[in-house]
Motif scaffolding. Structure first.
Motif, PDB file in Angstrom:
ATOM      1  N   MET A 186       0.848  -1.178   0.000  1.00 29.94           N
ATOM      2  CA  MET A 186       0.000   0.000   0.000  1.00 29.94           C
ATOM      3  C   MET A 186       0.886   1.231   0.000  1.00 29.94           C
ATOM      4  N   ALA A 187       0.892   1.925  -1.116  1.00 26.22           N
ATOM      5  CA  ALA A 187       1.694   3.133  -1.221  1.00 26.22           C
ATOM      6  C   ALA A 187       0.942   4.139  -2.083  1.00 26.22           C
ATOM      7  N   GLN A 188       0.987   5.387  -1.660  1.00 27.23           N
ATOM      8  CA  GLN A 188       0.380   6.447  -2.456  1.00 27.23           C
ATOM      9  C   GLN A 188       1.060   6.497  -3.814  1.00 27.23           C
ATOM     10  N   ASN A 189       0.289   6.707  -4.857  1.00 28.32           N
ATOM     11  CA  ASN A 189       0.801   6.857  -6.227  1.00 28.32           C
ATOM     12  C   ASN A 189       1.601   5.654  -6.700  1.00 28.32           C
ATOM     13  N   ASN A 190       1.234   4.459  -6.261  1.00 28.08           N
ATOM     14  CA  ASN A 190       1.868   3.236  -6.714  1.00 28.08           C
ATOM     15  C   ASN A 190       1.742   3.169  -8.241  1.00 28.08           C
ATOM     16  N   GLU A 191       2.867   3.013  -8.931  1.00 29.38           N
ATOM     17  CA  GLU A 191       2.889   3.081 -10.393  1.00 29.38           C
ATOM     18  C   GLU A 191       1.980   2.042 -11.049  1.00 29.38           C
ATOM     19  N   VAL A 192       1.997   0.825 -10.553  1.00 31.13           N
ATOM     20  CA  VAL A 192       1.156  -0.234 -11.131  1.00 31.13           C
ATOM     21  C   VAL A 192      -0.319   0.100 -10.930  1.00 31.13           C
ATOM     22  N   LEU A 193      -0.673   0.555  -9.745  1.00 34.56           N
ATOM     23  CA  LEU A 193      -2.064   0.910  -9.466  1.00 34.56           C
ATOM     24  C   LEU A 193      -2.511   2.092 -10.326  1.00 34.56           C
ATOM     25  N   VAL A 194      -1.685   3.102 -10.427  1.00 36.93           N
ATOM     26  CA  VAL A 194      -2.023   4.279 -11.237  1.00 36.93           C
ATOM     27  C   VAL A 194      -2.244   3.862 -12.692  1.00 36.93           C
ATOM     28  N   THR A 223      -3.075   0.893 -13.838  1.00 34.25           N
ATOM     29  CA  THR A 223      -4.278   0.065 -13.908  1.00 34.25           C
ATOM     30  C   THR A 223      -5.531   0.936 -13.941  1.00 34.25           C
ATOM     31  N   VAL A 224      -5.568   1.950 -13.105  1.00 35.32           N
ATOM     32  CA  VAL A 224      -6.714   2.863 -13.072  1.00 35.32           C
ATOM     33  C   VAL A 224      -6.823   3.614 -14.395  1.00 35.32           C
ATOM     34  N   ASP A 225      -5.704   4.081 -14.927  1.00 37.69           N
ATOM     35  CA  ASP A 225      -5.721   4.784 -16.216  1.00 37.69           C
ATOM     36  C   ASP A 225      -6.234   3.876 -17.331  1.00 37.69           C
ATOM     37  N   ASP A 226      -5.741   2.643 -17.376  1.00 36.45           N
ATOM     38  CA  ASP A 226      -6.179   1.688 -18.399  1.00 36.45           C
ATOM     39  C   ASP A 226      -7.679   1.414 -18.281  1.00 36.45           C
ATOM     40  N   PHE A 227      -8.149   1.207 -17.059  1.00 34.13           N
ATOM     41  CA  PHE A 227      -9.567   0.943 -16.823  1.00 34.13           C
ATOM     42  C   PHE A 227     -10.408   2.138 -17.271  1.00 34.13           C
ATOM     43  N   SER A 228      -9.990   3.337 -16.911  1.00 34.50           N
ATOM     44  CA  SER A 228     -10.732   4.550 -17.281  1.00 34.50           C
ATOM     45  C   SER A 228     -10.840   4.691 -18.798  1.00 34.50           C
ATOM     46  N   ARG A 229      -9.730   4.455 -19.500  1.00 29.36           N
ATOM     47  CA  ARG A 229      -9.758   4.543 -20.966  1.00 29.36           C
ATOM     48  C   ARG A 229     -10.683   3.477 -21.561  1.00 29.36           C
ATOM     49  N   MET A 230     -10.607   2.256 -21.058  1.00 25.17           N
ATOM     50  CA  MET A 230     -11.438   1.168 -21.568  1.00 25.17           C
ATOM     51  C   MET A 230     -12.926   1.494 -21.388  1.00 25.17           C
ATOM     52  N   ILE A 231     -13.285   1.975 -20.229  1.00 24.62           N
ATOM     53  CA  ILE A 231     -14.683   2.305 -19.944  1.00 24.62           C
ATOM     54  C   ILE A 231     -15.149   3.478 -20.808  1.00 24.62           C
ATOM     55  N   SER A 232     -14.320   4.491 -20.960  1.00 22.74           N
ATOM     56  CA  SER A 232     -14.694   5.669 -21.742  1.00 22.74           C
ATOM     57  C   SER A 232     -14.954   5.329 -23.199  1.00 22.74           C
ATOM     58  N   ARG A 233     -14.228   4.364 -23.743  1.00 29.08           N
ATOM     59  CA  ARG A 233     -14.406   3.976 -25.155  1.00 29.08           C
ATOM     60  C   ARG A 233     -15.756   3.309 -25.397  1.00 29.08           C
ATOM     61  N   GLN A 234     -16.424   2.881 -24.366  1.00 28.37           N
ATOM     62  CA  GLN A 234     -17.694   2.181 -24.536  1.00 28.37           C
ATOM     63  C   GLN A 234     -18.860   3.132 -24.765  1.00 28.37           C
ATOM     64  N   GLY A 235     -18.612   4.425 -24.687  1.00 27.87           N
ATOM     65  CA  GLY A 235     -19.646   5.413 -24.985  1.00 27.87           C
ATOM     66  C   GLY A 235     -20.883   5.238 -24.128  1.00 27.87           C
ATOM     67  N   ALA A 236     -22.049   5.337 -24.783  1.00 30.36           N
ATOM     68  CA  ALA A 236     -23.325   5.273 -24.064  1.00 30.36           C
ATOM     69  C   ALA A 236     -23.579   3.910 -23.439  1.00 30.36           C
ATOM     70  N   ALA A 237     -22.896   2.870 -23.941  1.00 30.21           N
ATOM     71  CA  ALA A 237     -23.107   1.521 -23.416  1.00 30.21           C
ATOM     72  C   ALA A 237     -22.189   1.201 -22.246  1.00 30.21           C
ATOM     73  N   ALA A 277      -9.804   6.924  -5.107  1.00 31.04           N
ATOM     74  CA  ALA A 277     -11.081   6.211  -5.075  1.00 31.04           C
ATOM     75  C   ALA A 277     -12.055   6.644  -6.165  1.00 31.04           C
ATOM     76  N   THR A 278     -11.642   7.579  -7.010  1.00 27.53           N
ATOM     77  CA  THR A 278     -12.564   8.107  -8.007  1.00 27.53           C
ATOM     78  C   THR A 278     -11.967   8.011  -9.408  1.00 27.53           C
ATOM     79  N   PHE A 279     -12.840   8.040 -10.395  1.00 26.07           N
ATOM     80  CA  PHE A 279     -12.439   8.021 -11.798  1.00 26.07           C
ATOM     81  C   PHE A 279     -12.881   9.323 -12.448  1.00 26.07           C
ATOM     82  N   ASP A 280     -12.048   9.860 -13.317  1.00 28.47           N
ATOM     83  CA  ASP A 280     -12.435  11.048 -14.064  1.00 28.47           C
ATOM     84  C   ASP A 280     -13.703  10.751 -14.859  1.00 28.47           C
TER      85      ASP A 280
END
Length: 122
Positions: free
Chosen positions: A1-9, A11-25, A63-66
């Motif tokens: 558990m570390a603030q700004n852990n590179e792997v976690l950051v 992972t969150v970025d990848d997840f956010s991009r994947m979700i955003s590409r799904q548009g309205a669905a 804990a939040t996503f853009d």
């Protein structure tokens, strides 16, 4: 558990991009985060001490996503997702968002079906 852990950051970025590409669905997400710091030493089994420092374990940035709605809960990390009773005000905050997500789920599923029928990846 570390603030700004590179792997976690990453992972969150990848997840956010994947979700955003799904548009309205895209799936409905709502982010809750803790508003109270807690005695981190309790995680390590240290005895509760009035002088034990308090820290945030998962603050708002972690804990939040853009582009997704969010709301703070007046709880520390140990109190998240625990409710005293149905009349608990925090229970009502969380329940309100779950009801909205359930109500909107039929529309999201319909949009996914339309996207798939047009050969789009969802």
């Amino acid at each position: 558990m570390a603030q700004n852990n590179e792997v976690l950051v990453q992972t969150v970025d990848d997840f956010s991009r994947m979700i955003s590409r799904q548009g309205a669905a895209r799936p409905a997400l709502f982010c809750f985060y803790e508003l109270k710091a807690c005695k981190v030493g309790l995680i390590a089994g240290m005895e509760d001490d009035i002088n034990m420092p308090r820290e945030f374990i998962v603050g708002e940035p972690s804990a939040t996503f853009d582009a997704f709605p969010k709301e703070g809960l007046a709880l520390d990390h140990f109190g998240m997702n625990k409710f005293e009773e149905e009349e608990d005000g925090i229970f009502h905050q969380v329940r309100r968002q779950l009801v909205k997500m359930a109500e909107n789920s039929a529309v999201i599923m319909e949009q996914r079906g339309l996207a798939r029928s047009h050969g789009l990846e969802v």
